[in-house]
Design an enzyme around this catalytic site. Structure first.
Site, PDB file in Angstrom:
ATOM      1  N   CYS A  71       0.787  -1.445   0.092  1.00  0.00           N
ATOM      2  CA  CYS A  71      -0.106   0.096  -0.084  1.00  0.00           C
ATOM      3  C   CYS A  71       0.802   1.448   0.022  1.00  0.00           C
ATOM      4  O   CYS A  71       1.691   1.278   0.858  1.00  0.00           O
ATOM      5  CB  CYS A  71      -0.796  -0.101   1.259  1.00  0.00           C
ATOM      6  SG  CYS A  71      -1.998   1.400   1.490  1.00  0.00           S
ATOM      7  N   CYS A 428     -13.327  -9.155  21.176  1.00  0.00           N
ATOM      8  CA  CYS A 428     -12.527  -8.190  20.274  1.00  0.00           C
ATOM      9  C   CYS A 428     -11.296  -7.238  20.843  1.00  0.00           C
ATOM     10  O   CYS A 428     -10.749  -6.704  20.101  1.00  0.00           O
ATOM     11  CB  CYS A 428     -13.311  -7.418  19.486  1.00  0.00           C
ATOM     12  SG  CYS A 428     -14.237  -6.306  20.599  1.00  0.00           S
TER      13      CYS A 428
END
Length: 476
Positions: A71, A428
């Protein structure tokens, strides 16, 4: 070691989340955005109570496994942490982080069971490693892009916050974790408002028009929802904006374009008023054979294919919940979101009761259950801490999927008081999970199966699923 001074050192390891550990002058310094094995220079910017934090200045020597990022925005954009690490190595880093956090809990469980033997062997018998995401690139189904500028008084930008900055925005036209339709929409929207010389909402002066661009796209159906978030400080005819979007050569299909008005001073995506500019204010996604109606602010896992791995694993951990082949068991799905887990368990349960504090998510869960022809799901809006006192029926099994901060201690006490034989905890944030495990182990629950699931490739986040079995031997 003095605050403000520049030092050099090697990164020994990464602690969750994304905390590089450097030993320098017999002290430990935490330096974020680093990799194990890198030699770095850093400035000590915080130091108190024997703890130091450093700001990365330069990577002097690359790590052995370090690669070039795919990226072009990596290092500037604050969205990803591990774009310069091969995916297999990312999984290894996350697995090690989870094991390091859970190790004291495994040791505690061995002591409570009065079990002799090698701790590592005991951990290996319970911990099942880490499951990769089926898609490592272009996996995100939701993005909230911000308007701003890349530097003070610079040209209009649209994208993600610059790493370490609250104000500067990086235009992520080539972001790798979203698919091509997101990139086309972002570039088109940015160019459109640049040409119009539109203002953005300044976070200090609280002046300006453009705030955020919300894009959601279903990975299975390809349906897209696009929402432009602005203040009411200007008025613009947005129909040319809509026409421009509808002419884009997209792989997916735009089902709705919305104008969300938000005059809050906080940098959050919320709605004071929502105007439908085109189509409808929802789209459909599919997950493990179920169909879900998703609105702009509905909670839905941001990695659809990864969510299938997560939920299949949770369902597997819960195991057979039918009594002698009959649907006679009650399951509580606490912190149920839009009811995904509840609906997956509904076919094999007598009834499933979901509790969720976000009312919009509860309404979506009810609609989705109806959409999927499930009449044995009940969804209640409210705080788990208060709601479970009002439910007359007792659960046979419990699934926990709390927010990042974990479970309120008083709510956890009430959950444990049910004494169900089996619970599945989906976390999470592993650090919150470890805090909640302590009282669970003391209460007589044991970790039977543990696995990490990578829902967010290239980032520092990781999910953990634990099957807890009640053994009825509460610590005195």
């Amino acid at each position: 070691m003095k605050k403000g001074q520049i030092y050099e050192g090697y990164v020994e390891r990464l602690d969750f989340p994304n905390k590089g550990i450097v030993r320098c002058e017999d002290e430990i310094v935490v330096v974020k955005n680093t990799l194990p094995g890198q030699k770095i220079s850093f400035r000590v910017n915080k130091k108190r109570k024997g703890k130091a934090e450093g700001l990365l200045l330069e990577v002097l020597e690359r790590a052995k496994d370090e690669t070039e990022s795919p990226c072009p925005h990596f290092g500037t954009c604050g969205g990803c942490s591990y774009q310069n690490l091969p995916y297999e190595k990312q999984l290894e880093v996350k697995k090690i982080q989870v094991l390091r956090l859970l190790r004291p809990m495994f040791e505690k469980q061995m002591l409570l069971k009065r079990k002799d033997g090698d701790l590592d062997a005991y951990i290996d018998s319970i911990f099942e490693g880490i499951k990769p995401s089926p898609a490592q690139m272009e996996y995100r189904n939701k993005m909230e892009f911000s308007f701003g500028d890349e530097y003070k008084d610079g040209p209009l930008a649209l994208g993600m916050h610059k790493r370490g900055s609250f104000y500067d925005i990086v235009s992520v036209r080539d972001c790798c974790i979203v698919d091509g339709d997101y990139r086309k929409v972002l570039s088109c929207v940015l160019d459109y408002f640049k040409q119009k010389n539109s203002s953005y909402f300044h976070r200090i002066r609280h002046e300006g028009y453009l705030r955020h661009l919300l894009v959601r796209k279903a990975q299975k159906t390809g349906e897209m929802l696009i929402a432009l978030v602005t203040t009411t400080q200007e008025e613009q005819d947005l129909m040319p904006f809509v026409d421009m979007l509808l002419k884009l050569p997209l792989d997916g299909k735009i089902t709705g374009v919305l104008h969300i008005k938000n005059d809050s001073v906080a940098d959050v995506v919320q709605s004071d008023e929502t105007v439908l500019l085109y189509g409808q204010d929802y789209f459909y996604e599919e997950l493990l054979g179920l169909r879900f109606k998703i609105s702009p602010f509905s909670f839905f896992q941001t990695n659809t294919l990864g969510a299938e791995v997560l939920y299949k694993t949770a369902r597997d951990f819960l195991g057979d919940i039918s009594g002698k082949g009959k649907q006679d068991k009650t399951v509580f799905d606490l912190y149920s979101g839009t009811g995904t887990i509840a609906q997956l368990l509904a076919p094999v349960a007598k009834n499933v009761i979901g509790v969720e504090i976000v009312e919009e998510a509860v309404e979506a869960a009810r609609q989705n259950a109806e959409l999927n022809g499930l009449d044995n799901c009940t969804f209640i809006a409210g705080d788990v801490l208060k709601v479970i006192d009002e439910i007359s029926v007792k659960p046979d099994f419990i699934v926990l999927d709390p927010p990042r901060d974990g479970i309120h201690p008083k709510a956890l006490q009430k959950i444990m008081d049910y004494g169900v034989e089996r619970m599945v905890y989906i976390s999470c944030k592993p650090t919150s999970l470890v805090r909640d495990l302590e009282p669970l182990l003391d209460r007589g629950y044991e970790m039977e199966r543990v696995v990490a699931v990578d829902q967010f490739p290239w980032t520092a986040n990781v999910e953990v699923i634990i099957k807890m079995q009640y053994c009825g031997k509460e610590k005195k």
